[in-house]
Design a protein around this motif. Structure first.
Motif, PDB file in Angstrom:
ATOM      1  N   GLU A  71       0.836  -1.202   0.000  1.00  0.00           N
ATOM      2  CA  GLU A  71       0.000   0.000   0.000  1.00  0.00           C
ATOM      3  C   GLU A  71       0.875   1.259   0.000  1.00  0.00           C
ATOM      4  O   GLU A  71       0.615   2.216  -0.724  1.00  0.00           O
ATOM      5  N   LEU A  72       1.932   1.241   0.792  1.00  0.00           N
ATOM      6  CA  LEU A  72       2.856   2.375   0.826  1.00  0.00           C
ATOM      7  C   LEU A  72       3.536   2.567  -0.522  1.00  0.00           C
ATOM      8  O   LEU A  72       3.681   3.689  -0.998  1.00  0.00           O
ATOM      9  N   ASP A 109       6.236  10.513   7.299  1.00  0.00           N
ATOM     10  CA  ASP A 109       4.950  11.164   7.577  1.00  0.00           C
ATOM     11  C   ASP A 109       3.786  10.354   7.015  1.00  0.00           C
ATOM     12  O   ASP A 109       2.743  10.203   7.669  1.00  0.00           O
ATOM     13  N   MET A 110       3.954   9.826   5.814  1.00  0.00           N
ATOM     14  CA  MET A 110       2.910   9.005   5.217  1.00  0.00           C
ATOM     15  C   MET A 110       2.666   7.765   6.070  1.00  0.00           C
ATOM     16  O   MET A 110       1.527   7.383   6.327  1.00  0.00           O
ATOM     17  N   HIS A 111       3.738   7.149   6.519  1.00  0.00           N
ATOM     18  CA  HIS A 111       3.618   5.949   7.346  1.00  0.00           C
ATOM     19  C   HIS A 111       2.854   6.265   8.631  1.00  0.00           C
ATOM     20  O   HIS A 111       1.993   5.491   9.056  1.00  0.00           O
ATOM     21  N   PRO A 116      -1.098   5.150  12.500  1.00  0.00           N
ATOM     22  CA  PRO A 116      -0.833   5.932  13.728  1.00  0.00           C
ATOM     23  C   PRO A 116      -0.554   5.011  14.911  1.00  0.00           C
ATOM     24  O   PRO A 116      -1.156   3.945  15.032  1.00  0.00           O
ATOM     25  N   SER A 117       0.382   5.414  15.725  1.00  0.00           N
ATOM     26  CA  SER A 117       0.718   4.594  16.881  1.00  0.00           C
ATOM     27  C   SER A 117      -0.363   4.754  17.947  1.00  0.00           C
ATOM     28  O   SER A 117      -0.879   5.849  18.160  1.00  0.00           O
ATOM     29  N   PRO A 118      -0.706   3.654  18.612  1.00  0.00           N
ATOM     30  CA  PRO A 118      -1.729   3.735  19.680  1.00  0.00           C
ATOM     31  C   PRO A 118      -1.207   4.533  20.850  1.00  0.00           C
ATOM     32  O   PRO A 118      -0.033   4.503  21.165  1.00  0.00           O
TER      33      PRO A 118
END
Length: 119
Positions: A71-72, A109-111, A116-118
């Motif tokens: 996906e990336l 930034d895209m990653h 997003p980290s919990p």
């Protein structure tokens, strides 16, 4: 098809130096992947660019066997398409510090947006 927008000038110098002193036989094949009828580099953009600069019309490639975050990669390919980058020769050479700011940070930034980290 590239999957990145830029080439680091310093990385390119290092690859050119490696080719000059060690020869072409020491270069690993460039990994490629096919998704949605698009064949793209998954890595090795600097090596591919160096070989293009040296006048090569054909280079050694191998199919990517690692399971990567496709996906990336598809997002990166869209970035390339939006900048009319469809060939290794279209990549812009920039300083390594610019490369880190413009490319590495963009990817990080895209990653973060996608995963997003919990808290």
């Amino acid at each position: 098809m590239p999957s990145q927008l830029y080439i680091s000038k310093e990385k390119l110098k290092n690859v050119m130096r490696l080719i000059k002193y060690k020869g072409l036989n020491n270069l690993e094949p460039i990994p490629i992947k096919k998704i949605n009828n698009i064949i793209f580099y998954t890595d090795g953009h600097t090596r591919a660019f160096a070989l293009w600069k040296l006048g090569f019309k054909k280079i050694k490639v191998e199919w990517e066997t690692e399971e990567l975050d496709w996906e990336l990669y598809l997002i990166c390919i869209d970035w390339c398409k939006n900048k009319n980058i469809s060939n290794i020769s279209h990549l812009k050479i920039i300083s390594h510090s610019q490369y880190k700011k413009w490319w590495i940070k963009k990817c990080e930034d895209m990653h973060k947006l996608l995963y997003p980290s919990p808290r």
